[in-house]
Design an enzyme around this catalytic site. Structure first.
Site, mmCIF file in Angstrom:
data_model
loop_
_atom_site.group_PDB
_atom_site.id
_atom_site.type_symbol
_atom_site.label_atom_id
_atom_site.label_comp_id
_atom_site.label_asym_id
_atom_site.label_seq_id
_atom_site.Cartn_x
_atom_site.Cartn_y
_atom_site.Cartn_z
ATOM 1 N N THR A 70 -22.392 -95.961 -58.233
ATOM 2 C CA THR A 70 -22.731 -96.835 -57.103
ATOM 3 C C THR A 70 -21.754 -97.998 -57.003
ATOM 4 O OG1 THR A 70 -25.071 -96.236 -57.162
ATOM 5 C CG2 THR A 70 -24.512 -98.317 -56.109
ATOM 6 N N GLN A 197 -21.654 -85.824 -58.806
ATOM 7 C CA GLN A 197 -22.339 -84.622 -59.278
ATOM 8 C C GLN A 197 -21.368 -83.544 -59.751
ATOM 9 O OE1 GLN A 197 -25.505 -84.164 -59.760
ATOM 10 N NE2 GLN A 197 -26.361 -85.941 -58.716
ATOM 11 N N SER A 217 -19.891 -91.082 -62.529
ATOM 12 C CA SER A 217 -20.798 -91.792 -63.425
ATOM 13 C C SER A 217 -21.063 -90.949 -64.664
ATOM 14 C CB SER A 217 -22.116 -92.087 -62.689
ATOM 15 O OG SER A 217 -22.891 -93.025 -63.388
ATOM 16 N N CYS A 353 -32.429 -91.534 -56.217
ATOM 17 C CA CYS A 353 -32.194 -92.872 -55.665
ATOM 18 C C CYS A 353 -33.040 -93.142 -54.427
ATOM 19 C CB CYS A 353 -30.717 -93.049 -55.333
ATOM 20 S SG CYS A 353 -29.656 -92.852 -56.780
#
Length: 410
Positions: A70, A197, A217, A353
């Site tokens: 993010t 992803q 991430s 999220c």
């Protein structure tokens, strides 16, 4: 039984082993280069960065270390659009993007940028796809991909940034980046790739080099939470920093570095890269196993997202979706009700999220589902630590729960 590996993954024990020394003994601040412990940590962080750049196929690039995808996305979008030398005023984003991208785009629109949403390829509701049929049309395999003709029409010399999701977090669609990158380069637009992803799940080297910026991430590929990165394939690309207050990382992202997290992320990426060749087909087969067992037990079960051939593709170009993703409609039964009926099974009805929001998934409605169809859907994320026995148990429990709930549908 955990089948929600798109939301987050377990930290691999080998990653924990790599992180522990950074918490117990080698805990110096990487910015404290006036003493030996600080210099050792600074050297370790630089080693991790170079290792990750190599694993991402971008040895000549720059890696900005962040708190996660993010933050990386915020730095990419605001960093490009708000740079004082950047004069273009149009931004293109995919319609099915993660909220991290869509909310940044909305904020930029409020600041005067013209933001355009790019349509995705939708379901042809007249076609029922059998996954074992390799002779079906090409369209079902491309559900959720950006319509390239729409992108070509929208791109002009006023577009400063195009942001595309590489692997969709709900339906698993893998975007074909080659034509997207070619179009962006031809118009001089910066291409940002949200690979949250995809990193550690599919081969990324060639894909990452086709983008200018790549967000990811660690906790999506069996690393720790709270750490991620923004890959800059061109180290000279100009970005406006979003976090200031110390000048770390060439003034692109200030703040004390999360040393244990960075070491864990590098180890997780190395493990993922080493095991990719064996892990992808195993997880791909588990996904197909779950689909086949569910569809033989539940009449009218329908796939959301791209189709796949039963045999794992030998060419990565023929991989149309994330190997571990399965998103399906359970006709006549609300997905949330189905989850409540099987409390020991961890799956989701959409992105983690946006799980607290009452609205149906914008991704599912964006590929042509009605709101009712979207609410009857569940997402499964199969990962490294799942087994065929777990898949069989999950299918059995869901089939039983569905048989109980469908009795109450008029």
């Amino acid at each position: 039984m955990y089948l929600d590996n798109h939301a987050t993954t377990a930290v691999d024990p080998r990653v924990i082993d790599a992180m522990l020394p950074l918490m117990r003994s080698e805990y110096a601040n990487a910015g404290s280069i006036t003493h030996e412990p600080g210099r050792r940590i600074a050297a370790k962080i630089q080693e991790c960065k170079e290792q990750m750049l190599g694993l991402l196929g971008a040895s000549g690039g720059q890696l900005v270390l962040t708190s996660g995808a993010t933050e990386s996305i915020n730095l990419a979008l605001f960093g490009v659009a708000l740079h004082p030398r950047q004069k273009r005023r149009r931004i293109l984003v995919g319609k099915l993007e993660h909220r991290a991208v869509l909310d940044c785009a909305k904020k930029l629109a409020r600041q005067g940028f013209l933001v355009q949403s790019l349509e995705a390829i939708t379901h042809d509701n007249s076609v029922q796809v059998d996954q074992a049929d390799q002779a079906v049309s090409e369209r079902p395999f491309r559900i959720g991909r950006i319509d390239i003709d729409t992108l070509a029409e929208a791109l002009d010399d006023e577009v400063c940034l195009v942001s595309i999701l590489l692997g969709n977090n709900e339906i698993g669609t893998l975007q074909d980046m080659r034509p997207v990158a070619d179009l962006c380069r031809a118009r001089g637009a910066i291409l940002h790739l949200d690979a949250t992803q995809a990193v550690g799940k599919v081969p990324l080297g060639e894909l990452s080099l086709q983008a200018d910026l790549v967000s990811f991430s660690a906790h999506k590929f069996y690393g720790p939470k709270g750490v991620g990165g923004l890959l800059m394939t061109d180290p000279d690309l100009m970005l406006t920093p979003q976090i200031v207050g110390g000048g770390q990382q060439n003034n692109l992202r200030s703040g004390t570095l999360n040393t244990s997290g960075i070491v864990g992320m590098a180890r997780a990426l190395a493990i993922a890269s080493e095991s990719l060749e064996s892990e992808m087909p195993r997880i791909y087969a588990l996904r197909d196993r779950l689909w086949q067992k569910l569809r033989t037990s539940i009449p009218g079960l329908r796939l959301n997202g791209p189709a796949w051939n039963k045999d794992f593709p030998t060419d990565p170009k023929d991989l149309y979706g994330l190997p571990g993703n399965l998103n399906v409609q359970f006709p006549g039964v609300d997905g949330q009700s189905l989850m409540l009926k099987v409390p020991g099974l961890a799956v989701s009805s959409g992105s983690a999220c946006t799980a607290a929001e009452p609205h149906p998934s914008h991704v599912l409605t964006g590929i042509g589902l009605s709101q009712d169809q979207a609410r009857c859907s569940l997402r499964f994320g199969i990962g490294r630590f799942n087994t065929s026995e777990q898949i069989d148990q999950a299918a059995k429990k869901l089939a039983w729960a569905y048989s109980q709930l469908i009795q109450f549908v008029a």
